[in-house]
Design a protein around this motif. Structure first.
Motif, PDB file in Angstrom:
ATOM      1  N   ILE A 229      64.031  39.786  68.463  1.00 24.45           N
ATOM      2  CA  ILE A 229      65.134  39.272  69.280  1.00 24.45           C
ATOM      3  C   ILE A 229      64.572  38.862  70.637  1.00 24.45           C
ATOM      4  O   ILE A 229      63.958  39.670  71.335  1.00 24.45           O
ATOM      5  CB  ILE A 229      66.241  40.334  69.451  1.00 24.45           C
ATOM      6  N   PHE A 230      64.789  37.612  70.993  1.00 19.86           N
ATOM      7  CA  PHE A 230      64.274  37.055  72.248  1.00 19.86           C
ATOM      8  C   PHE A 230      65.471  36.684  73.118  1.00 19.86           C
ATOM      9  O   PHE A 230      66.252  35.804  72.777  1.00 19.86           O
ATOM     10  CB  PHE A 230      63.401  35.836  71.944  1.00 19.86           C
ATOM     11  N   ARG A 231      65.614  37.392  74.244  1.00 19.58           N
ATOM     12  CA  ARG A 231      66.723  37.125  75.177  1.00 19.58           C
ATOM     13  C   ARG A 231      66.163  36.584  76.489  1.00 19.58           C
ATOM     14  O   ARG A 231      65.149  37.064  76.984  1.00 19.58           O
ATOM     15  CB  ARG A 231      67.517  38.401  75.460  1.00 19.58           C
ATOM     16  N   VAL A 232      66.865  35.612  77.022  1.00 18.36           N
ATOM     17  CA  VAL A 232      66.494  35.014  78.311  1.00 18.36           C
ATOM     18  C   VAL A 232      67.759  34.912  79.148  1.00 18.36           C
ATOM     19  O   VAL A 232      68.761  34.322  78.718  1.00 18.36           O
ATOM     20  CB  VAL A 232      65.860  33.618  78.141  1.00 18.36           C
ATOM     21  N   PHE A 233      67.731  35.496  80.338  1.00 15.27           N
ATOM     22  CA  PHE A 233      68.888  35.399  81.230  1.00 15.27           C
ATOM     23  C   PHE A 233      68.386  35.511  82.662  1.00 15.27           C
ATOM     24  O   PHE A 233      67.287  35.987  82.938  1.00 15.27           O
ATOM     25  CB  PHE A 233      69.926  36.496  80.926  1.00 15.27           C
ATOM     26  N   SER A 234      69.216  35.036  83.582  1.00 15.10           N
ATOM     27  CA  SER A 234      68.846  35.029  84.997  1.00 15.10           C
ATOM     28  C   SER A 234      69.227  36.342  85.644  1.00 15.10           C
ATOM     29  O   SER A 234      70.000  37.137  85.094  1.00 15.10           O
ATOM     30  CB  SER A 234      69.539  33.867  85.718  1.00 15.10           C
TER      31      SER A 234
END
Length: 587
Positions: A348-353
């Protein structure tokens, strides 16, 4: 009395001459024993030396071998030893003296025994004062008269012994100086040999490093630059969506490989400081994440994992940072997790600011967020492996980090192991980027960004001479210039470039020079061009693969007008031509 004094003086001179014939300590001592024995008609003669700790004396030199030895060592606190060391003259020992008994051959054959100290002076004894002012080490010379002569020690004999002992001390000091100087010479010779070996090793390491750099440059970096240059030509062509995805992915992976090659060459460089430079350039964050996920998904499928992507929709798109480094780190994170975790599951790859951290308590992210100004944004890349169904094994099972299956009882592990397991199954990366304003046109150095090339300006009719010694790079650069509309004449050396420029019928407005050319490099060519032509024309653009900061300053000093760092890409070439040709008074 005068006759006896004359004889004693003659004996002393004779003994001194014999003793001084050698500068070897052992030879001096044995010569002393032999000559004194013959001169004084002795039964035995011996030398006692202190040990390293100066706790006892050992019998080291003896005129006659003992068949019945009572003691081979005497403690330093022996009364006779203490008395001898404390006086300068000769001491006649008592009949029951342990020192005298140990120095005679047989008790019944030994007569009167005399002993005297002999200073064992070293070079260090003369540093900081005279020998009387330092703690001098003494040896003891013991002389034994034969018992059958029934004679005692006469004053003349004692005087001879005293004077000879002084001469022996002087000879031994000279021998010690010679021995220490010999040892010092040997140490210096050994140090010189070690320095020479270290110098040879350094030269061999330098030659190996230079050979490695040459192989990496010619065998890997140059071909990779040519591939990037050719791919940049296709990026601007009209093609389908899938074809563009393939080309863009190839460009991105080639950039990563090019970065790795440069890093390896920087590590092997002689002036390496252990740090890699960061290239702060504008790029599209979402496009970089998309391309990184495409490669990450391929890696996951190959290893038997599913791949899920969760990207925050409100992520900024236009940012400034090192795109290649960020792309490289993301791929390494995925590869590391897949290598250390051998079981199947979901990646699972999550990207958030940082502004939308979904309630996660990330101290590092919070610290960066609080200190970062509004024009910066912190992006959090979170990767996690969850156990479950995978492409290689449809059944759901519990696996450990080595991929072995466990039943429900074995799954009840300790808290420490569970925490370690979670650590190796998840990684988090926080990067801070500068937010790029959405207005205006940003300059992309050398076309290294993932943004699609803008409309390529055409330079039709522009006559260009290209000088590059490497055939493949020369061909690719020529194709790029021709795609921009230039009329290109390509040469393989600086001499050919100067010859073409000196011809009256050839008028070139632009010279593109590779700096790293053999025989005559680009700096020398530019200097000669400025000598035979004006300071303004033709325009000169340098092409270099060097990452040094002072390259552009050197180019300016040599009269060059622009510089392009390899790999030479289509958009980067167009931007630099546009900048160089936009001069006052020129269209």
């Amino acid at each position: 009395m005068m006759k006896k004094q004359k004889e004693a003086s003659w004996h002393v001179r004779m003994l001194t001459q014999e003793i001084r014939k050698s500068l070897d300590k052992h030879t001096i001592l044995y010569t002393t024993l032999v000559e004194l024995s013959q001169t004084l008609d002795l039964h035995n003669c011996a030398v006692w030396m202190p040990n390293e700790n100066r706790t006892e004396f050992h019998l080291t030199h003896e005129l006659k071998g003992n068949s019945k030895i009572y003691r081979r060592s005497i403690p330093v606190n022996d009364p006779d030893v203490l008395e001898i060391q404390g006086s300068k003259g000769v001491k006649v020992l008592r009949p029951d003296s342990a020192l005298g008994a140990s120095s005679g051959r047989e008790l019944e054959e030994s007569g009167a025994v005399a002993a005297i100290r002999m200073p064992m002076l070293q070079v260090s004894n003369f540093k900081g004062g005279t020998p009387e002012l330092v703690d001098t080490c003494y040896a003891i010379l013991v002389l034994v008269l034969p018992s059958m002569s029934c004679r005692g020690w006469s004053p003349e004999e004692l005087e001879i012994v005293e004077v000879v002992a002084d001469q022996v001390a002087v000879a031994l000091s000279h021998a010690a100086v010679l021995e220490e100087s010999k040892v010092m010479r040997e140490k210096l010779s050994e140090q010189n040999r070690a320095l020479q070996q270290a110098r040879n090793n350094a030269m061999m390491a330098s030659q190996a490093r230079n050979s490695f750099q040459k192989v990496m440059s010619h065998g890997m970096r140059r071909p990779m630059h040519s591939i990037l240059g050719l791919l940049s030509m296709f990026q601007n062509d009209n093609m389908g969506f899938e074809q563009r995805i393939v080309i863009d992915t190839l460009v991105k992976t080639s950039n990563v490989l090019s970065t790795l090659i440069n890093d390896v060459m920087d590590i092997s460089a002689e002036d390496n400081t252990g740090r890699f430079p960061l290239g702060m350039r504008p790029f599209r964050l979402r496009s970089m994440i998309k391309e990184a996920c495409c490669l990450a998904k391929c890696l996951c499928v190959y290893k038997g994992f599913d791949f899920e992507l969760d990207v925050q929709s409100s992520l900024p798109d236009l940012v400034i940072g090192d795109e290649r480094r960020a792309f490289q780190v993301i791929l390494h994170m995925v590869g590391y997790l897949l290598n250390i975790y051998d079981g199947g599951g979901n990646v699972i790859f999550r990207v958030f600011s940082g502004s939308d951290s979904e309630g996660k308590t990330d101290r590092m992210l919070g610290m960066w967020k609080s200190n970062a100004p509004d024009e910066f944004v912190c992006i959090k890349f979170d990767m996690e492996i969850r156990e479950g169904s995978s492409l290689s094994d449809g059944a759901s099972s519990t696996t450990n980090s080595s991929g072995r299956r466990q039943n429900s009882a074995e799954a009840k592990e300790g808290l420490g192991f569970i925490m370690c397991k979670r650590l190796v199954q998840s990684m988090t990366l926080v990067l801070r980027f500068q937010i790029r304003p959405s207005y205006g046109r940003a300059t992309f150095a050398s076309g290294l960004s993932s943004e699609q090339p803008s409309s390529i300006p055409q330079f039709r009719g522009l006559r260009v001479i290209l000088a590059d010694d490497e055939a493949l790079n020369r061909t690719v650069t020529k194709k790029l210039l021709e795609k921009l509309g230039c009329e290109v004449t390509a040469v393989s050396s600086g001499f050919e470039c100067l010859s073409a420029l000196s011809s009256a019928e050839n008028y070139f407005r632009l010279v593109v020079l590779d700096i790293q050319m053999p025989e005559m490099d680009g700096f020398e060519v530019a200097t000669r061009i400025r000598k035979i032509r004006s300071r303004s024309w033709p325009l000169i653009i340098a092409v270099t693969s060097s990452a040094e900061d002072n390259v552009w300053e050197r180019c300016l000093q040599m009269g060059m007008n622009g510089m392009i760092r390899k790999p030479v890409l289509l958009q980067g070439m167009a931007d630099e031509l546009q900048r160089v040709l936009q001069r006052p008074g020129e269209g």
